[in-house]
Every structure is written in structure tokens, then in C-alpha cells.
Design an enzyme around this catalytic site. Sequence first.
Site, PDB file in Angstrom:
ATOM      1  N   SER A 163     -65.212   1.432   5.177  1.00  0.00           N
ATOM      2  CA  SER A 163     -66.598   1.040   5.423  1.00  0.00           C
ATOM      3  C   SER A 163     -67.552   2.177   5.756  1.00  0.00           C
ATOM      4  CB  SER A 163     -66.655  -0.014   6.532  1.00  0.00           C
ATOM      5  OG  SER A 163     -66.113  -1.230   6.066  1.00  0.00           O
TER       6      SER A 163
ATOM      7  N   SER B  23     -68.754  -1.960   4.969  1.00  0.00           N
ATOM      8  CA  SER B  23     -69.609  -2.831   5.755  1.00  0.00           C
ATOM      9  C   SER B  23     -70.740  -2.093   6.458  1.00  0.00           C
ATOM     10  CB  SER B  23     -68.762  -3.561   6.806  1.00  0.00           C
ATOM     11  OG  SER B  23     -68.162  -2.649   7.714  1.00  0.00           O
TER      12      SER B  23
ATOM     13  N   LYS C  50     -74.769   1.514  13.585  1.00  0.00           N
ATOM     14  CA  LYS C  50     -74.389   0.208  13.053  1.00  0.00           C
ATOM     15  C   LYS C  50     -74.495  -0.844  14.156  1.00  0.00           C
ATOM     16  CE  LYS C  50     -70.453  -1.656  10.341  1.00  0.00           C
ATOM     17  NZ  LYS C  50     -69.173  -1.253   9.703  1.00  0.00           N
TER      18      LYS C  50
END
Length: 461
Positions: A175, A151, A75
Site C-alpha cells: 500500500s 490503500s 494517511k
Amino acid sequence: MTTGMSVVRAVRSGEMLAEEALEHCIARIEVCDARVNAFTDGTFERAGREARAIDAQRARGEVLPALAGLPYAVKNLFDIEGLTTRAGSKVRQGEPPAAADAVLVERMRAAGAVLVGALNMDEFAYGFTTENSHYGPSRNPRDLERTAGGSSGGCGAAVAAGQVPVTLGSDTNGSIRVPSSLCGVWGLKPTFGRLSRRGSFPFVASLDHLGPFARSVEDLAATYDALQGPDALDPGCHATRVQPVLQQIGHPLTGLRIGVLGGYFDDHAGPAAQRAVAIAAEVLHATRGVLWPDAALARAAAFVTSAAEGGALHLPALRERAAEYEPLSVDRFMAGALQPAEWYVRAQRFRRLYRERVNALFADWDVLLAPATPVQATPLGAERFELNGVPMPTRPSMGLLTQPVSYAGCPVVAAPLWPDGQLRLPIGVQVIAAPWREDLALRVARALEASGAAVSPVAGI
């Protein structure tokens, strides 16, 4: 691409070079990422160096590390040496490149894994749909017109699309579990404080967790083992030793007390989510009707905590550069910065009591099951979805079932179920264990995988 550990075994045996595995991975990214939009950055030159180093080790007859040749991506909030850590934002574009890798990226490198790039996310991890206005939305490989979740949406999408077998993401309120559920991949949110967060951009320091996504439980467990270890320089890392799990995932479930959460978790689950839990419960012979204490209060407290800490962190930049923030989240950051301090203090007081009540539940149960999301993936741009006849706001409501669990800090494996068949949309089931018992959650997850009920095929795009 096959599973990560099958790549590792092929590299170890000499059936495949690490550089060949990397070439397959890059080719897949080049074929489909224009449609999926999982990646924000490629690190292909670095990946080539890492892959060639593994092949050189093997050529010298050296013992290869645990994840030798495994391609992975992280990420966009993990530091990658030489890249600016933007955390999905425009505001941080001008920051200097990271001087070193995040601790977990260092550990992956030490284990022989090959870093392919950085992945799309909701700006500053504040969201559940990865509809990023700066870098575009990540699209769900199971249906490109639907959200990949957030996310860590790029993480879930990259694994589901077969671009990489493993990714690393973050989970504050859900997330990791939400993208895993919507994209149909495996995800692990470890115990709060289990893994070092040093070198990752924070969202809510008192709630942030880091963890892996994968297409198999074996990949998930092997990656988690490589990530473990104390970190005296991270005050939020409470682990004192490594507790390996990979060799235990195939152990029988004999004697394990497995329950299904009812009440709040049943009331906030749509039909597909209920069917998914029913399938898992039948496979595992689980007992229904277990009640989780104070779930609704915990979700409210998680909202208060997230808004307060997130708002405080970004207040200086908001004062100067609010117009450059994500339009979908800037108002929430501002509201959090203006929230009364008393609310935050009360939420933290409640959290201490709440953890005690949740931990007491595990005196009677080893593992508990619950839906991961209330519904399957929603169309991109959808402002609402219907939950049992009630319209719900999409972005905050995707965390209805994950927030109460992470507020207690329990480890969770998100298992990909297919209640309508594998040609339709997946939805996840949370496999929840007591703090520090990731081994139990992964054992139960492996049993679901072995039964064929929970699997993660590569999306046909």
C-alpha cells in the site's frame, strides 16, 4: 512546490519563512484538491502554529531541527491529536478524537515538520485503488480519470500533485509501493518492525509497515531518518537503534551486487513494467534472471494472513454494523472472519521458512530489482485489466508483485520510472534489500534518480 529539503534549506537560510512555505502548500491544496480528493481533513490552524514556532526559533538564532518547515500530511489511519482517526471508514466517525499524536507524527513534529492534514485511503487499508465509497475516490494527478492506487492512495496523489512534498502512509501488502508506482512518486517500505506503529489504526498486525512518500530520494531518506528510533511500548517495533541513511545515499555503487528478479516477477509484469525494469537494469548494470523463492506461495499466504487478521479485528463491528462498511471490502472481511484457523496457522509456519529462504538469497545479492505493479494506473471503476493477454481482477491483482516481498519483511524503495516518457503514465520499480539494509536500497534509488531514469515531477493539473 519544490522538494521538501529545498524548503528546509530555504527556511534555515532565511530565504523563506516556514509560514510562507505553508501558505504555498495550502494554496496548492485549495487549487487542486477538489479534483484530486487526496485530503480528508486539513489541520491548517495547527500547521500555522508549528510553522510560526519554527520561524520564532530561527529569529532567536537557535539551531533548527532536521526537517524545519517541511510541510507534510499523513494517511487517515495515523492518530492526530484532536481528530477522530476514521481509517477511511464510516463506522469510526463517532469515535472520540485522538488524545495524542501517533509516535511517527510526534517524531515529525520534533524534527520541525509541519502537519497539514490527513489523507484519503481505502477503508481500513483493505484495497489497492482508494475508491472509497464514503469519502470518494482519490484521483491520480497524472490522469484524473485513473486510480491513484491504494490503500495509501491519498498519500501518493498528494505528493504527485505537489500539495505536500512528503506524506506518511502504511504498507501491508503493497500500500505504499502501489500508489508510488501508479502516481509516479518515491516510496519507502522499511524493514518489518523498523518503525513504531503505535498510534496508527491496524489492518494486519503481523504485516503492517509504516513509511514515507516523497518527490525525491533525499526527502525520502531525510524523513526516514527522522522517523527512526526504538519504541519499547510497541511490541511490533524491533529496532534497537537509529541507523541514519541520508549521508550515505550519494555513495558510489562500486562493489554492490545488483540483480533483476525473473520467473514469477517477469511472468506477472505487463509490457510497461518490463520496460521500466529493463531501463533500471541498464542504468545499474544489473544481472538478470535471479529467482525469488516461493513467490506465488508467499502471495497466497499473505492473502490468508490478511483475511484472517483483518476479519478477526473487525468481527465485533461486522456483527452489528456490516451495512456501514465499505461495499468493496465488507465481503472480504466477513470471509476472513470465517476462514478456518488451520489455514492461518499453516500460513504462519510457511512464513518462518520463507523468510529463511529469502534471507539466504542476500548472501549472493545486495539489491534486487522487480516491477512494483503489473500494469500502469487503471481507469477508476475498472473491474479488470489485461495482463499479457489474461484478464485479471483489478483490486487484488495490483498487489501481485508487492505481496511476496512484504511477506518476507524486506525493505523496498519504489522508484518512479517513465517507460513511455514523462508525458505518459509512470510505473514503479521495486529496489529491494535485505532486512535492515534500507541504506543500500536508498543508495541504489539515488543512483537511478541521478541518472534521470527515475524522477517525480509535479503533475500539471
